[in-house]
Scaffold this motif. Structure first.
Motif, PDB file in Angstrom:
ATOM      1  N   VAL A   1      16.973   2.633   1.110  1.00 16.09           N
ATOM      2  CA  VAL A   1      16.410   3.658   0.215  1.00 16.09           C
ATOM      3  C   VAL A   1      17.495   4.206  -0.701  1.00 16.09           C
ATOM      4  O   VAL A   1      17.298   4.310  -1.919  1.00 16.09           O
TER       5      VAL A   1
ATOM      6  N   VAL B   1       7.955  -3.184  -2.167  1.00 15.05           N
ATOM      7  CA  VAL B   1       8.373  -1.926  -2.791  1.00 15.05           C
ATOM      8  C   VAL B   1       9.034  -2.242  -4.126  1.00 15.05           C
ATOM      9  O   VAL B   1       9.870  -3.145  -4.210  1.00 15.05           O
TER      10      VAL B   1
ATOM     11  N   LEU C   1      11.594   0.915   4.727  1.00 17.25           N
ATOM     12  CA  LEU C   1      12.984   0.681   4.343  1.00 17.25           C
ATOM     13  C   LEU C   1      13.924   1.492   5.239  1.00 17.25           C
ATOM     14  O   LEU C   1      13.574   2.582   5.688  1.00 17.25           O
TER      15      LEU C   1
ATOM     16  N   CYS D   1      10.198  -0.107  -8.021  1.00 15.57           N
ATOM     17  CA  CYS D   1      10.213   1.041  -8.930  1.00 15.57           C
ATOM     18  C   CYS D   1      10.102   0.518 -10.350  1.00 15.57           C
ATOM     19  O   CYS D   1      10.905  -0.316 -10.773  1.00 15.57           O
TER      20      CYS D   1
ATOM     21  N   VAL E   1       6.797   4.674  -8.607  1.00 18.73           N
ATOM     22  CA  VAL E   1       6.612   3.818  -7.442  1.00 18.73           C
ATOM     23  C   VAL E   1       5.146   3.941  -7.034  1.00 18.73           C
ATOM     24  O   VAL E   1       4.632   5.048  -6.873  1.00 18.73           O
TER      25      VAL E   1
ATOM     26  N   CYS F   1      13.790  -3.505  -7.036  1.00 18.88           N
ATOM     27  CA  CYS F   1      13.189  -3.793  -5.731  1.00 18.88           C
ATOM     28  C   CYS F   1      14.270  -3.884  -4.658  1.00 18.88           C
ATOM     29  O   CYS F   1      15.396  -4.288  -4.955  1.00 18.88           O
TER      30      CYS F   1
ATOM     31  N   ARG G   1       6.010  -1.023   1.910  1.00 23.65           N
ATOM     32  CA  ARG G   1       5.990   0.437   1.806  1.00 23.65           C
ATOM     33  C   ARG G   1       7.391   1.027   1.931  1.00 23.65           C
ATOM     34  O   ARG G   1       8.234   0.516   2.670  1.00 23.65           O
ATOM     35  N   ILE G   2       7.627   2.111   1.232  1.00 23.54           N
ATOM     36  CA  ILE G   2       8.925   2.791   1.272  1.00 23.54           C
ATOM     37  C   ILE G   2       9.292   3.195   2.692  1.00 23.54           C
ATOM     38  O   ILE G   2      10.447   3.088   3.095  1.00 23.54           O
ATOM     39  N   LYS G   3       8.313   3.627   3.477  1.00 24.38           N
ATOM     40  CA  LYS G   3       8.610   4.082   4.839  1.00 24.38           C
ATOM     41  C   LYS G   3       9.183   2.973   5.717  1.00 24.38           C
ATOM     42  O   LYS G   3       9.761   3.256   6.759  1.00 24.38           O
TER      43      LYS G   3
ATOM     44  N   SER H   1      19.525  -4.216  -3.203  1.00 24.03           N
ATOM     45  CA  SER H   1      18.477  -4.162  -4.229  1.00 24.03           C
ATOM     46  C   SER H   1      18.754  -5.132  -5.370  1.00 24.03           C
ATOM     47  O   SER H   1      19.843  -5.656  -5.490  1.00 24.03           O
TER      48      SER H   1
ATOM     49  N   ASP I   1       3.177   3.223  -4.001  1.00 24.79           N
ATOM     50  CA  ASP I   1       3.484   2.954  -2.601  1.00 24.79           C
ATOM     51  C   ASP I   1       2.226   2.582  -1.819  1.00 24.79           C
ATOM     52  O   ASP I   1       1.642   3.417  -1.130  1.00 24.79           O
TER      53      ASP I   1
END
Length: 176
Positions: free
Chosen positions: A56, A96, A51, A98, A83, A40, A47-49, A23, A85
């Motif tokens: 994560v 992605v 990662l 935050c 976030v 990041c 999308r977070i899914k 990150s 998303d």
């Protein structure tokens, strides 16, 4: 020389103030409030899914470390950590990220006005990155659309990144 870092399609190398294994943290072109930064993943995914579990974990450990420094440096009493998303959630750059937004008493007319500021559906982020100008005011106005908020200059963002980089290094060494 630091390796090139991307936030979506944008090169943001000089705005980065912290890097971890998976990150990075960078200062914001158009901060909602002073000290608003983003964290990041190194890998550009929307999308977070998408990662990996390692990404994560590293992302949120980095959010935790950066949050502690941002809260201290900007003398915040609380933080918004958010976030968005995907585009229907208001995500304006398909990477992605935050948001970490330091909060103080009476920094906005209403405490929840930060969510109006985050609603970027009408934002033209590409135009913003090309129009680097001095930020006109440090006080956020939630009724001003994102595309009308003036972006900060590159020297201003780089100076903040240098200051935060130094502060991150100092605080991380002190924690050892």
């Amino acid at each position: 020389m630091a390796s090139v870092v991307h936030f979506g399609p944008f090169v943001v190398t000089t705005q980065v103030f912290y890097r971890s294994a998976h990150s990075f943290a960078l200062v914001n072109l158009k901060p909602f409030l002073p000290g608003h930064v983003m964290v990041c993943p190194n890998r550009v995914v929307p999308r977070i899914k998408e990662l990996t579990p390692e990404e994560v974990s590293d992302l949120f450990i980095t959010v935790q470390k950066v949050s502690s420094v941002i809260e201290a440096v900007y003398k915040a009493q609380s933080l918004n950590i958010a976030v968005q998303d995907g585009p229907l959630a208001g995500q304006s750059v398909p990477h992605v990220h935050c948001h970490i937004i330091p909060r103080k008493l009476n920094d906005l007319p209403d405490v929840d006005d930060v969510y109006k500021l985050m609603d970027s559906r009408d934002a033209d982020i590409e135009l913003s990155f090309q129009q680097l100008k001095q930020l006109n005011s440090t006080t956020a106005n939630p009724d001003v659309p994102d595309d009308l908020r003036a972006p900060r200059s590159m020297p201003e963002m780089e100076a903040e990144a240098r200051m935060l980089r130094s502060e991150m290094e100092r605080r991380l060494k002190a924690a050892l």
